[in-house]
Design an enzyme around this catalytic site. Sequence first.
Site, mmCIF file in Angstrom:
data_model
loop_
_atom_site.group_PDB
_atom_site.id
_atom_site.type_symbol
_atom_site.label_atom_id
_atom_site.label_comp_id
_atom_site.label_asym_id
_atom_site.label_seq_id
_atom_site.Cartn_x
_atom_site.Cartn_y
_atom_site.Cartn_z
ATOM 1 N N SER A 182 0.875 -1.186 0.000
ATOM 2 C CA SER A 182 0.000 0.000 0.000
ATOM 3 C C SER A 182 0.905 1.227 0.000
ATOM 4 C CB SER A 182 -0.843 -0.009 1.288
ATOM 5 O OG SER A 182 -1.443 1.247 1.502
ATOM 6 N N TYR A 222 -1.646 -1.037 10.699
ATOM 7 C CA TYR A 222 -1.828 -1.305 9.262
ATOM 8 C C TYR A 222 -0.613 -0.806 8.474
ATOM 9 C CZ TYR A 222 -3.698 -1.306 4.546
ATOM 10 O OH TYR A 222 -3.871 -1.530 3.199
HETATM 11 N N1 NAP Z 1 -8.803 -0.671 -0.830
HETATM 12 C C1 NAP Z 1 -7.777 0.087 -0.496
HETATM 13 O O1 NAP Z 1 -7.918 1.307 -0.278
HETATM 14 C C2 NAP Z 1 -6.395 -0.507 -0.427
HETATM 15 C C3 NAP Z 1 -5.297 0.348 -0.579
HETATM 16 C C4 NAP Z 1 -4.014 -0.187 -0.510
HETATM 17 C C5 NAP Z 1 -3.831 -1.530 -0.289
HETATM 18 N N2 NAP Z 1 -4.914 -2.356 -0.137
HETATM 19 C C6 NAP Z 1 -4.678 -3.769 0.133
HETATM 20 O O2 NAP Z 1 -5.241 -4.520 -0.917
HETATM 21 C C7 NAP Z 1 -5.625 -5.809 -0.421
HETATM 22 C C8 NAP Z 1 -7.041 -6.110 -0.855
HETATM 23 O O3 NAP Z 1 -7.915 -5.189 -0.247
HETATM 24 P P1 NAP Z 1 -9.290 -4.762 -0.917
HETATM 25 O O4 NAP Z 1 -9.249 -3.320 -1.133
HETATM 26 O O5 NAP Z 1 -9.596 -5.656 -2.043
HETATM 27 O O6 NAP Z 1 -10.262 -5.019 0.333
HETATM 28 P P2 NAP Z 1 -11.571 -5.931 0.483
HETATM 29 O O7 NAP Z 1 -12.509 -5.648 -0.635
HETATM 30 O O8 NAP Z 1 -12.030 -5.726 1.875
HETATM 31 O O9 NAP Z 1 -10.991 -7.408 0.299
HETATM 32 C C9 NAP Z 1 -10.264 -8.049 1.329
HETATM 33 C C10 NAP Z 1 -10.214 -9.538 1.037
HETATM 34 O O10 NAP Z 1 -9.498 -10.187 2.111
HETATM 35 C C11 NAP Z 1 -10.248 -11.336 2.522
HETATM 36 N N3 NAP Z 1 -10.023 -11.641 3.921
HETATM 37 C C12 NAP Z 1 -10.222 -10.820 4.982
HETATM 38 N N4 NAP Z 1 -9.972 -11.471 6.133
HETATM 39 C C13 NAP Z 1 -9.596 -12.743 5.771
HETATM 40 C C14 NAP Z 1 -9.227 -13.894 6.509
HETATM 41 N N5 NAP Z 1 -9.188 -13.878 7.856
HETATM 42 N N6 NAP Z 1 -8.924 -15.021 5.836
HETATM 43 C C15 NAP Z 1 -8.998 -15.050 4.494
HETATM 44 N N7 NAP Z 1 -9.323 -13.994 3.732
HETATM 45 C C16 NAP Z 1 -9.627 -12.847 4.372
HETATM 46 C C17 NAP Z 1 -11.714 -10.931 2.294
HETATM 47 O O11 NAP Z 1 -12.532 -12.067 2.113
HETATM 48 P P3 NAP Z 1 -13.501 -12.714 3.204
HETATM 49 O O12 NAP Z 1 -14.112 -11.595 3.996
HETATM 50 O O13 NAP Z 1 -14.474 -13.468 2.366
HETATM 51 O O14 NAP Z 1 -12.625 -13.608 4.017
HETATM 52 C C18 NAP Z 1 -11.596 -10.176 0.963
HETATM 53 O O15 NAP Z 1 -11.644 -11.073 -0.107
HETATM 54 C C19 NAP Z 1 -5.429 -5.762 1.096
HETATM 55 O O16 NAP Z 1 -4.211 -6.403 1.419
HETATM 56 C C20 NAP Z 1 -5.352 -4.273 1.389
HETATM 57 O O17 NAP Z 1 -4.586 -4.003 2.532
HETATM 58 C C21 NAP Z 1 -6.198 -1.877 -0.219
#
Ligand code: NAP
Length: 266
Positions: A152, A165
Amino acid sequence: MPRAPYNPMGTTALITGASSGIGAGYAHELAQRGADLVLVARRQDRLEALAVDLAEKYGTVSTVIPLDLTAGDAVPELVADLTNRNIAIGTLVNSAGFGTIGAFVHTDAARQLEQLRLNVIALTHLTHALLPDLVDTAARHPHAAALVNLASTAAFQPMPHMSVYAASKAYVLSFTESLWYETRSTGLKVTAVCPGFVDTEFASVAGSTTPYRSLTVERVIHSTCSALDRRVTPPQVIVGKRNALLARAVVLSPRRAVLSIAARRH
Ligand SMILES: NC(=O)c1ccc[n+]([C@@H]2O[C@H](COP(=O)([O-])OP(=O)(O)OC[C@H]3O[C@@H](n4cnc5c(N)ncnc54)[C@H](OP(=O)(O)O)[C@@H]3O)[C@@H](O)[C@H]2O)c1
């Protein structure tokens, strides 16, 4: 820029966090590029719906493995499951992750530790378990193997009110860049992807109500693939020109100023 398009056709990619957001975006992209998929997250219904969609759109063979990656034995169980099904992994996308917002002292300790277990421990454990497969795939199928870890822009500076985080993402960035170096002669494409805010479920899971200027999932996938398609994939991809400039500026700025600007974001 010399190109060597990433072509996972005929190999299998494992994506964690495939039930939502960025992980689901990677699933579409890799399916379109001809990979079979292993889809991992907790919400089985979401993964199964995605598998059906990918089969209809691209003829993809997906294996759905519902799993809580924060459970102590999750990674050994997952690896045993892959072995039983005779699946070798050529690409690993570690997208599962979440954030928490709030002054550290007022946050729930169990939730903070769960965050570290997912963002850091599970990612490290799974990468360690699958790296030999990835390197082996890279040796047998040039340009077909990749390790993509979701860091990130939070990785570039401390973030008051998102302290754990930001620290977890600094770990992911540092860890992934070291692996980039260690594996540079193997043909494996390794990169840490650093988006700013992306329009997914991330903000609501983190408990944020602040409206941020967000990137789209498509933009994150496009930037990642442009990097993977290069002959030498860069160790980090910062998504968005403005984010790249800010990340560079942080390195040159006094730390107290960086802290005070970062604190204003929440
Ligand atoms: N969105 C942003 O602003 C942003 C910015 C920078 C980096 N990121 C990074 O990008 C990645 C993806 O995030 P996103 O934006 O796609 O968020 P998201 O839509 O909330 O997706 C998160 C994913 O992680 C899974 N997850 C959460 N807890 C889990 C667990 N205990 N075991 C297995 N799977 C789990 C969730 O699935 P389930 O709930 O079905 O388990 C979901 O598929 C993350 O690493 C995040 O830190 C996001």
